[in-house]
Design a protein around this motif. Structure first.
Motif, PDB file in Angstrom:
ATOM      1  N   THR A   1       4.330   5.314   4.270  1.00  0.00           N
ATOM      2  CA  THR A   1       5.866   5.593   4.142  1.00  0.00           C
ATOM      3  C   THR A   1       6.090   6.125   2.925  1.00  0.00           C
ATOM      4  O   THR A   1       7.347   6.339   2.624  1.00  0.00           O
ATOM      5  CB  THR A   1       6.528   4.412   4.546  1.00  0.00           C
ATOM      6  OG1 THR A   1       6.273   3.173   3.680  1.00  0.00           O
ATOM      7  CG2 THR A   1       6.326   3.820   6.093  1.00  0.00           C
ATOM      8  N   GLY A   2       5.099   6.371   1.812  1.00  0.00           N
ATOM      9  CA  GLY A   2       5.633   7.015   0.627  1.00  0.00           C
ATOM     10  C   GLY A   2       4.797   8.198   0.376  1.00  0.00           C
ATOM     11  O   GLY A   2       4.466   8.896   1.348  1.00  0.00           O
ATOM     12  N   LYS A   3       4.195   8.271  -0.931  1.00  0.00           N
ATOM     13  CA  LYS A   3       3.554   9.448  -1.139  1.00  0.00           C
ATOM     14  C   LYS A   3       1.940   9.042  -0.793  1.00  0.00           C
ATOM     15  O   LYS A   3       1.360   7.846  -0.977  1.00  0.00           O
ATOM     16  CB  LYS A   3       3.414   9.557  -2.500  1.00  0.00           C
ATOM     17  CG  LYS A   3       4.728  10.399  -2.965  1.00  0.00           C
ATOM     18  CD  LYS A   3       4.860  10.744  -4.403  1.00  0.00           C
ATOM     19  CE  LYS A   3       6.149  11.491  -4.913  1.00  0.00           C
ATOM     20  NZ  LYS A   3       6.089  11.655  -6.336  1.00  0.00           N
ATOM     21  N   PRO A   4       1.199  10.109  -0.096  1.00  0.00           N
ATOM     22  CA  PRO A   4      -0.276   9.632   0.212  1.00  0.00           C
ATOM     23  C   PRO A   4      -0.917   9.822  -1.035  1.00  0.00           C
ATOM     24  O   PRO A   4      -0.560  10.781  -2.032  1.00  0.00           O
ATOM     25  CB  PRO A   4      -0.479  10.609   1.326  1.00  0.00           C
ATOM     26  CG  PRO A   4       0.301  12.054   0.887  1.00  0.00           C
ATOM     27  CD  PRO A   4       1.750  11.385   0.449  1.00  0.00           C
ATOM     28  N   VAL A   5      -2.159   9.224  -1.291  1.00  0.00           N
ATOM     29  CA  VAL A   5      -2.910   9.317  -2.544  1.00  0.00           C
ATOM     30  C   VAL A   5      -4.307   9.892  -2.143  1.00  0.00           C
ATOM     31  O   VAL A   5      -4.850   9.081  -1.195  1.00  0.00           O
ATOM     32  CB  VAL A   5      -2.913   8.074  -3.100  1.00  0.00           C
ATOM     33  CG1 VAL A   5      -3.806   8.063  -4.643  1.00  0.00           C
ATOM     34  CG2 VAL A   5      -1.574   7.634  -3.817  1.00  0.00           C
ATOM     35  N   ALA A   6      -4.878  10.894  -2.736  1.00  0.00           N
ATOM     36  CA  ALA A   6      -6.271  11.248  -2.402  1.00  0.00           C
ATOM     37  C   ALA A   6      -7.061  11.078  -3.737  1.00  0.00           C
ATOM     38  O   ALA A   6      -7.683  12.316  -3.853  1.00  0.00           O
ATOM     39  CB  ALA A   6      -6.360  12.230  -1.710  1.00  0.00           C
ATOM     40  N   SER A   7      -6.768  10.323  -4.630  1.00  0.00           N
ATOM     41  CA  SER A   7      -7.273  10.343  -5.952  1.00  0.00           C
ATOM     42  C   SER A   7      -8.702   9.904  -5.889  1.00  0.00           C
ATOM     43  O   SER A   7      -9.232   9.649  -5.004  1.00  0.00           O
ATOM     44  CB  SER A   7      -6.575   9.534  -6.858  1.00  0.00           C
ATOM     45  OG  SER A   7      -6.880   8.068  -6.404  1.00  0.00           O
ATOM     46  N   ASN A   8      -9.671  10.395  -7.144  1.00  0.00           N
ATOM     47  CA  ASN A   8     -10.916   9.912  -7.166  1.00  0.00           C
ATOM     48  C   ASN A   8     -11.001   8.334  -7.481  1.00  0.00           C
ATOM     49  O   ASN A   8     -12.108   7.696  -7.015  1.00  0.00           O
ATOM     50  CB  ASN A   8     -11.477  10.869  -8.360  1.00  0.00           C
ATOM     51  CG  ASN A   8     -11.877  12.254  -7.892  1.00  0.00           C
ATOM     52  OD1 ASN A   8     -12.233  12.470  -6.848  1.00  0.00           O
ATOM     53  ND2 ASN A   8     -11.529  13.100  -8.795  1.00  0.00           N
ATOM     54  N   LEU A   9     -10.126   8.096  -8.188  1.00  0.00           N
ATOM     55  CA  LEU A   9     -10.063   6.435  -8.423  1.00  0.00           C
ATOM     56  C   LEU A   9      -8.735   5.847  -8.135  1.00  0.00           C
ATOM     57  O   LEU A   9      -7.726   6.403  -8.664  1.00  0.00           O
ATOM     58  CB  LEU A   9     -10.422   6.319  -9.933  1.00  0.00           C
ATOM     59  CG  LEU A   9     -10.511   4.787 -10.247  1.00  0.00           C
ATOM     60  CD1 LEU A   9     -11.359   3.870  -9.468  1.00  0.00           C
ATOM     61  CD2 LEU A   9     -10.963   4.508 -11.911  1.00  0.00           C
ATOM     62  N   TYR A  10      -8.723   4.711  -7.355  1.00  0.00           N
ATOM     63  CA  TYR A  10      -7.082   4.098  -6.924  1.00  0.00           C
ATOM     64  C   TYR A  10      -7.481   2.578  -7.573  1.00  0.00           C
ATOM     65  O   TYR A  10      -8.250   1.883  -7.072  1.00  0.00           O
ATOM     66  CB  TYR A  10      -6.907   4.334  -5.513  1.00  0.00           C
ATOM     67  CG  TYR A  10      -5.596   3.646  -5.393  1.00  0.00           C
ATOM     68  CD1 TYR A  10      -4.369   4.314  -5.717  1.00  0.00           C
ATOM     69  CD2 TYR A  10      -5.586   2.589  -4.652  1.00  0.00           C
ATOM     70  CE1 TYR A  10      -3.132   3.687  -5.383  1.00  0.00           C
ATOM     71  CE2 TYR A  10      -4.260   1.927  -4.409  1.00  0.00           C
ATOM     72  CZ  TYR A  10      -3.043   2.496  -4.863  1.00  0.00           C
ATOM     73  OH  TYR A  10      -1.840   1.957  -4.338  1.00  0.00           O
ATOM     74  N   ILE A  11      -6.756   1.998  -8.315  1.00  0.00           N
ATOM     75  CA  ILE A  11      -6.777   0.862  -8.997  1.00  0.00           C
ATOM     76  C   ILE A  11      -5.437   0.009  -8.374  1.00  0.00           C
ATOM     77  O   ILE A  11      -4.313   0.467  -8.471  1.00  0.00           O
ATOM     78  CB  ILE A  11      -6.767   0.755 -10.238  1.00  0.00           C
ATOM     79  CG1 ILE A  11      -7.972   1.406 -10.917  1.00  0.00           C
ATOM     80  CG2 ILE A  11      -6.858  -0.840 -10.889  1.00  0.00           C
ATOM     81  CD1 ILE A  11      -8.130   1.392 -12.490  1.00  0.00           C
ATOM     82  N   ALA A  12      -5.522  -0.889  -7.581  1.00  0.00           N
ATOM     83  CA  ALA A  12      -4.353  -1.709  -7.001  1.00  0.00           C
ATOM     84  C   ALA A  12      -4.272  -3.095  -7.618  1.00  0.00           C
ATOM     85  O   ALA A  12      -5.502  -3.857  -7.532  1.00  0.00           O
ATOM     86  CB  ALA A  12      -4.536  -1.867  -5.530  1.00  0.00           C
ATOM     87  N   ILE A  13      -3.271  -3.350  -8.167  1.00  0.00           N
ATOM     88  CA  ILE A  13      -3.246  -4.564  -8.934  1.00  0.00           C
ATOM     89  C   ILE A  13      -2.084  -5.207  -8.378  1.00  0.00           C
ATOM     90  O   ILE A  13      -0.759  -4.841  -8.384  1.00  0.00           O
ATOM     91  CB  ILE A  13      -2.724  -4.150 -10.521  1.00  0.00           C
ATOM     92  CG1 ILE A  13      -3.932  -3.437 -11.123  1.00  0.00           C
ATOM     93  CG2 ILE A  13      -2.756  -5.630 -11.207  1.00  0.00           C
ATOM     94  CD1 ILE A  13      -3.575  -2.816 -12.647  1.00  0.00           C
ATOM     95  N   GLY A  14      -2.158  -6.613  -7.901  1.00  0.00           N
ATOM     96  CA  GLY A  14      -1.337  -7.345  -7.185  1.00  0.00           C
ATOM     97  C   GLY A  14      -0.629  -6.863  -5.967  1.00  0.00           C
ATOM     98  O   GLY A  14       0.370  -7.075  -5.879  1.00  0.00           O
ATOM     99  N   ILE A  15      -1.573  -6.087  -5.441  1.00  0.00           N
ATOM    100  CA  ILE A  15      -1.291  -5.505  -4.049  1.00  0.00           C
ATOM    101  C   ILE A  15      -1.934  -6.129  -2.992  1.00  0.00           C
ATOM    102  O   ILE A  15      -3.157  -6.120  -2.878  1.00  0.00           O
ATOM    103  CB  ILE A  15      -1.221  -4.057  -4.017  1.00  0.00           C
ATOM    104  CG1 ILE A  15      -0.297  -3.310  -5.118  1.00  0.00           C
ATOM    105  CG2 ILE A  15      -0.746  -3.528  -2.474  1.00  0.00           C
ATOM    106  CD1 ILE A  15      -0.375  -1.893  -5.113  1.00  0.00           C
ATOM    107  N   SER A  16      -1.303  -6.844  -1.985  1.00  0.00           N
ATOM    108  CA  SER A  16      -2.033  -7.278  -1.184  1.00  0.00           C
ATOM    109  C   SER A  16      -2.887  -6.566   0.134  1.00  0.00           C
ATOM    110  O   SER A  16      -3.910  -6.898   0.367  1.00  0.00           O
ATOM    111  CB  SER A  16      -0.987  -8.250  -0.249  1.00  0.00           C
ATOM    112  OG  SER A  16      -0.248  -7.991   0.509  1.00  0.00           O
ATOM    113  N   GLY A  17      -2.059  -5.427   0.521  1.00  0.00           N
ATOM    114  CA  GLY A  17      -2.766  -4.479   1.192  1.00  0.00           C
ATOM    115  C   GLY A  17      -2.343  -4.452   2.627  1.00  0.00           C
ATOM    116  O   GLY A  17      -3.190  -4.621   3.557  1.00  0.00           O
TER     117      GLY A  17
END
Length: 322
Positions: free
Chosen positions: A250-266
């Protein structure tokens, strides 16, 4: 016959995806036995496209096109395609081009396939591979129309050097004032920082950061990595971070080479929006967080202990390796 490619730019400088779509278009042109022609709008560094297989550039310099306008840009590309007998038009999958490409396809009565991740598997019939079901699967799509519009997913095909002699020609498109409608007077943009759309690395955080006052370490980690900062939907809803940083379905899609998620349950919407990223790293103190099932690497731990240590280790690594 030719392949036309729209190379996006900002403030006269090509975006990274311009070189990726140029590389893709050059490969399509090679498969079709023809040449790749770039359409460049208000850009000052056209000759660089010759490094990625482009042999001709249609240079459009028009003050009316200083700010992106989907209808006007589609009109320019349609005229370029008609005057060069294009059979394929290649664009990126940015927010701007996803708005423009359907208008272009309608004008040219062309088939349009977005989110393409690889060069055509076949040109007769013309078959491309694209993501489907919120990046959970792939579809092999045949395009039957005479003219085809292909939207290439960011960081999917890659940038490939293929040096060619390039000729630059001025291209004056006929643009009706009626195409513009509502116009923007001013646009505020973040400068000097990597953007989510163009970044190879995205550092994102969620409610596990406990408050906006703790975002300093996220920004510091992003700075060390040369990354863009992002956040989950609840964080932007709470006003901790700008809505422009909200990533997910529902926001911006991400297609990065590396995605670091901190404190995000998923949450499922978040996972759907970032699943196109090649490598996903999760830092969370809850070992049962759903994000761990989708991650390539995970650290179960307190972000307030893990992230500062990670920053220091990265600084040492960069100092030792230049």
């Amino acid at each position: 016959m030719s392949v036309i490619v729209y190379t996006e730019s900002e403030n006269g400088t090509f975006k990274k995806n311009a070189f990726e779509v140029a590389s893709f278009a050059a490969k399509v042109a090679e498969n079709l036995g023809t040449t790749a022609i770039a359409v460049s709008i208000n850009t000052t560094e056209n000759n660089t496209l010759g490094n990625y297989g482009i042999t001709k550039i249609l240079d459009v310099q028009d003050e009316k096109l200083k700010t992106f306008n989907a209808k006007a840009y589609a009109a320019v590309l349609a005229q370029a395609a008609k005057s060069n007998d294009a059979k394929v038009i290649v664009v990126s999958s940015s927010a701007d081009t996803k708005y423009m490409a359907p208008l272009l396809a309608a004008e040219l009565k062309a088939g349009y396939v977005p989110n393409v991740v690889a060069a055509p598997e076949s040109t007769n019939p013309f078959v491309v591979k694209r993501t489907a079901f919120s990046n959970k699967g792939f579809a092999h799509t045949e395009i039957n129309t005479d003219l085809k519009v292909i939207g290439v997913s960011n960081n999917a095909y890659g940038i490939h050097e293929n040096k060619k002699d390039v000729a630059v020609a001025q291209f004056a498109a006929e643009i009706s004032d009626g195409l513009f409608g509502t116009q923007s007077k001013d646009i505020d943009k973040v400068v000097g920082k990597a953007t989510i759309a163009d970044a190879d690395i995205v550092v994102s955080a969620g409610r596990g950061l406990k408050g906006p006052e703790n975002w300093g370490m996220i920004e510091e980690l992003a700075e060390v990595l040369g990354a863009a900062t992002a956040c989950s939907k609840p964080v932007s809803d709470l006003g901790w971070r700008p809505h422009g940083e909200h990533v997910g379905q529902t926001g911006k899609p991400v297609a990065s080479n590396l995605y670091i998620a901190i404190g995000i349950s998923g949450a499922i919407q978040h996972l759907a929006g970032v699943s196109a990223s090649k490598t996903k790293v999760v830092i969370n103190n809850d070992p049962e967080a759903p994000f761990f099932k989708a991650a390539d690497y995970g650290i179960v731990g307190d972000a307030f202990e893990v992230v500062p240590e990670l920053i220091e280790k990265l600084k040492v690594f960069k100092a030792q390796n230049g």
